[in-house]
Design an enzyme around this catalytic site. Sequence first.
Site, PDB file in Angstrom:
ATOM      1  CB  THR A   1      -5.861 -27.234 -37.337  1.00 44.12           C
ATOM      2  OG1 THR A   1      -5.990 -28.572 -36.876  1.00 44.12           O
ATOM      3  CG2 THR A   1      -6.310 -27.156 -38.792  1.00 44.12           C
TER       4      THR A   1
ATOM      5  NE  ARG B   1     -10.909 -37.382 -36.456  1.00 43.98           N
ATOM      6  CZ  ARG B   1     -10.610 -36.100 -36.508  1.00 43.98           C
ATOM      7  NH1 ARG B   1      -9.459 -35.701 -36.982  1.00 43.98           N
ATOM      8  NH2 ARG B   1     -11.464 -35.196 -36.083  1.00 43.98           N
TER       9      ARG B   1
ATOM     10  N   GLY C   1     -10.478 -36.279 -40.389  1.00 46.92           N
ATOM     11  CA  GLY C   1     -11.288 -35.175 -39.872  1.00 46.92           C
ATOM     12  C   GLY C   1     -11.889 -34.320 -40.968  1.00 46.92           C
ATOM     13  CG  ASP C   2     -12.779 -30.305 -39.884  1.00 41.70           C
ATOM     14  OD1 ASP C   2     -11.942 -30.899 -39.166  1.00 41.70           O
ATOM     15  OD2 ASP C   2     -12.878 -29.065 -39.913  1.00 41.70           O
TER      16      ASP C   2
ATOM     17  CB  THR D   1      -9.261 -24.731 -36.634  1.00 40.54           C
ATOM     18  OG1 THR D   1      -8.577 -25.512 -35.643  1.00 40.54           O
ATOM     19  CG2 THR D   1      -9.598 -23.362 -36.074  1.00 40.54           C
ATOM     20  N   GLY D   2     -11.223 -27.032 -35.355  1.00 35.62           N
ATOM     21  CA  GLY D   2     -12.055 -27.424 -34.220  1.00 35.62           C
ATOM     22  C   GLY D   2     -12.299 -28.914 -34.249  1.00 35.62           C
TER      23      GLY D   2
ATOM     24  N   GLY E   1     -13.377 -31.873 -35.561  1.00 35.99           N
ATOM     25  CA  GLY E   1     -13.711 -32.148 -36.950  1.00 35.99           C
ATOM     26  C   GLY E   1     -15.021 -32.862 -37.212  1.00 35.99           C
TER      27      GLY E   1
HETATM   28  N1  ASP Z   1     -10.347 -29.956 -37.315  1.00 33.62           N
HETATM   29  C1  ASP Z   1      -9.189 -30.769 -37.057  1.00 33.62           C
HETATM   30  C2  ASP Z   1      -9.630 -32.221 -37.067  1.00 33.62           C
HETATM   31  O1  ASP Z   1     -10.685 -32.522 -36.552  1.00 33.62           O
HETATM   32  C3  ASP Z   1      -8.520 -30.473 -35.757  1.00 33.62           C
HETATM   33  C4  ASP Z   1      -8.383 -29.025 -35.387  1.00 33.62           C
HETATM   34  O2  ASP Z   1      -8.726 -28.148 -36.154  1.00 33.62           O
HETATM   35  O3  ASP Z   1      -7.899 -28.759 -34.269  1.00 33.62           O
HETATM   36  O4  ASP Z   1      -8.884 -33.053 -37.510  1.00 33.62           O
END
Ligand code: ASP
Length: 338
Positions: free
Chosen positions: A203, A231, A233-234, A254-255, A257
Site C-alpha cells: 500500500t 471488502r 479496508g482502512d 498501512t497494515g 486494515g
Molecule cells: N491497509 C490496507 C488494507 O487493509 C492494506 C495494507 O496497508 O497493506 O486494505
Amino acid sequence: MQFLKHIRRQKVATIFLICIFPLLLIAQDAPQNSGFGLAIHGGAGTILKSKMSAEKEQAYRSALESALEKGYRILEKGGSSLDAVEQVINLLEDDSLFNAGKGAVFTAEGTNELDASIMDGKTLNAGAVAGVKHIKNPISLARLVMEKSPHVMLAQKGAEAFAKRHGVSMVDEDYFYTKRRWESLQRRIEREKQKSGDGSHGTVGCVALDKDGNLAAGTSTGGMTYKRFGRIGDSPIIGAGTYANNKTCAVSATGHGEYFIRNVVTHDISAMMAYKNISLEEVANTVIMEKLVELGGSGGVIAIDAGGNITMPFTTDGMYRGYYLSGASPVVKIFKGE
Ligand code: ASP
C-alpha cells in the site's frame, strides 16, 4: 560641500523609503513557516533483507527516492501539500512494485478492487473512493470526490460513473494483471489458511507539509490479497487510514486494515496530540506499538506535524518508507532497525 552631503543623505533616505522599507513590511507579513517536507510509505509487512534480492531492494529504494524527489520539487516551488501528496501517490500507483494502482493485489475471486483517500489539513475536507475496478489512479479520483462532489466517499459503480463524468483516466480490468500478484494469490489459495487475509503489502501513502504550513495526507491500495470481493479496508476511511489537520499532524497508515478501522488509528494520533499536547513521536508510538498491538493488529504509519517533525513507527519486519525535509537530504529505509 555641506549642502551636497545633505542632498546625498536625502537621496539615501528616499531610496530606503521607496525600495527597502516596503520589502521589510512584506517580509514581516510573510508566513513564518517556510520549512517544508514530506514522508512516504510503500507498505509494511514481512519484509526481510534475507529474503530480498539485491536487485529488488535497489528497485524499491530507487522508486521511493524518485517519489520523494517528486514531492520535494513540488513543495520547493511553493506547491501545495495536497498536490505533493496526489502526485507522489500517482507515481507509486503507476509502479507495479507497490500494491496500489497498477500493482494492486487480487481478491479471492481474482479481481482487483482499489481503495484510496486524501485529506486537506487546512480545511478538513476529505475525499475517498472504495472498491473501484477501472480507475488508473484512485488517489486522483478521491481528490475529485473531495473537490467536485458534496460527498466524502464514493464506492464501486457510483464512484466509476462519477469518474467517467469527470473525464478520469479509466482502464480495462486486465491493466491490473501482474504476474507477481497473480502468483501470490495462487500461493494464498493453496495454503487455504485464510481467515481474514494475511495481506500482501505495498500500500502507498504520503504526508506533506508545504511552505504555507498546510498539511495533507493520502493513501492508496489494492487492499489485501485474497480479500472477499466487496471488502473495504482502512485506506479509504478518513480517520482510520488517512487523516490530516493543520492543528496537529498528517498521517497515512498501512497494515491489516480491520485493526486500523477498529482503532481509528490516524484520527486517534491526531486527537491524542490535540488533547494531551504531547509530541507526535510519542503519540504515534503509543497508538501503533501499544494500542494496535494490544488489539492484535500489525502495520505502521507515517506522520508529519506542523513543525516538520516526522515519525514512522511500525510493528512488522519492515516498512518501505522515506522522508525528505527542506534543507536536508532524502532518507529511504526498508527494514526494521535501519
Ligand atoms: N491497509 C490496507 C488494507 O487493509 C492494506 C495494507 O496497508 O497493506 O486494505
